[in-house]
Write an enzyme that holds these catalytic residues in place. Structure first.
Site, short mmCIF file in Angstrom:
data_model
loop_
_atom_site.label_atom_id
_atom_site.label_comp_id
_atom_site.label_asym_id
_atom_site.label_seq_id
_atom_site.Cartn_x
_atom_site.Cartn_y
_atom_site.Cartn_z
N GLY A 146 0.82 -1.20 0.00
CA GLY A 146 0.00 0.00 0.00
C GLY A 146 0.86 1.25 0.00
O GLY A 146 2.08 1.21 0.22
N CYS A 147 0.22 2.38 -0.23
CA CYS A 147 0.95 3.65 -0.35
C CYS A 147 1.51 4.12 0.99
O CYS A 147 2.70 4.44 1.09
CB CYS A 147 0.07 4.72 -0.98
SG CYS A 147 -1.59 4.87 -0.27
#
Length: 343
Positions: A146-147
């Site tokens: 994920g970011c």
């Protein structure tokens, strides 16, 4: 040439994949899949891609001729569609959270949906590119991070690996642009609600919290919990994560900077900023870079790390292509040499 397919072609992640893969010398985009836009020309949905004449297609398993398929879809779609493709022998790089969390109970508590089958979770390789390698024959499913975890883990990894932190003291204060929420409409990202506004959200229950904790625990060799608070800011792209952690050994800004610089000396996409300078989101916009600034408050022996990425590139599509490069033993920078867009 490697034949690539992209699933979820009408979303931001997929469009970034298309933009970046156009410059990749070893890849051809064979298929762009979207179940809601079958047979529509790509340029109808994205007028800025007038030069690309491809149409959206329906994803098929039988007779699929792709070598690699990227999934830029919600987790439920990935969980359903990916296993048959992997069974067929196609490499899959998944940008969703479907296969990141290995504990099914934890996944279901945070995602509020049924987790993927345990066998699929076991076979998926979570890959922050800077510390991963693959066996091309044995690796079929790569789970792209994920970011928020990408920005956070890249900053913390050297400190955790060197065992120089108090693992009970990690605080992550993160800011993200609106594109991280995808293209779906909601009141939270409505212009009148978002503009000239700053808000914390998902405090204590954000989906990326267990992802961060799971992989910090792997690095540390023991359970690690963090305080993680994300904030939505009125900009399109970017993540800025400010991380506070108590040091268990005496460090100065200079000595910690030396450690971090040495750790990432051979990693072209991690740029450790000079002492006394701290990165901004605009300085990585549109690029695959993660820039990290470092300061040590010697009075409290607290390290303050400022980590920035473009959430759609290093936080999603760019890292997915970086993982493709590692999978096929290409130079890690292949197709990803874009300088940040500035101003």
């Amino acid at each position: 040439m490697i034949k690539v397919g992209i699933v979820g072609g009408s979303g931001y992640g997929a469009i970034e994949l298309i933009r970046l893969l156009q410059t990749h010398p070893h890849v051809t985009i064979a298929h762009i899949y979207s179940h809601s836009k079958v047979d529509e020309p790509l340029k109808l949905t994205f007028p800025h891609l007038q030069h690309i004449m491809q149409h959206f297609e329906a994803l098929t398993v039988d007779n699929n001729d792709c070598d690699v398929i990227f999934f830029a879809t919600p987790a439920p779609v990935s969980k359903t569609c990916i296993p048959p493709l992997v069974e067929k022998g196609i490499h899959v790089i998944d940008l969703s959270g479907a296969f990141r969390i290995k504990n099914r109970e934890i996944y279901e508590a945070y995602y509020k949906e049924t987790a993927a089958a345990q066998d699929d979770l076991n076979h998926a390789i979570y890959s922050i590119s800077e510390w991963q390698s693959f066996d091309n024959n044995g690796t079929k499913l790569i789970s792209n991070p994920g970011c928020f975890p990408t920005a956070t883990l890249l900053a913390l990894h050297p400190l955790i690996s060197e065992k120089i932190v108090d693992l009970s003291s990690i605080i992550i204060d993160a800011k993200t642009g609106v594109s991280g929420a995808g293209r779906s409409l909601s009141q939270r990202v409505h212009f009148s609600e978002m503009n000239e506004n700053l808000s914390a959200y998902a405090i204590g229950n954000h989906k990326h919290k267990p992802e961060i904790e799971q992989y910090l625990s792997i690095i540390a060799g023991q359970d690690v919990s963090v305080i993680f608070t994300p904030h939505l800011v009125p900009m399109t792209r970017g993540i800025l994560s400010t991380i506070y952690v108590k040091l268990s050994s005496e460090y100065t800004t200079e000595s910690l900077h030396k450690l971090m610089t040495s750790y990432y000396a051979n990693q072209p996409f991690v740029r450790i900023r000079d002492i006394g300078t701290f990165p901004t989101t605009k300085e990585v916009l549109g690029s695959n870079y993660c820039d990290i600034g470092i300061y040590v408050d010697e009075t409290t022996q607290t390290a303050i790390l400022v980590s920035v990425i473009d959430n759609l590139v290093k936080g999603a599509s760019g890292q997915a292509i970086q993982n493709l490069n590692i999978l096929y033993d290409f130079e890690v920078t292949t197709g990803l040499n874009q300088s940040p867009v500035y101003p």
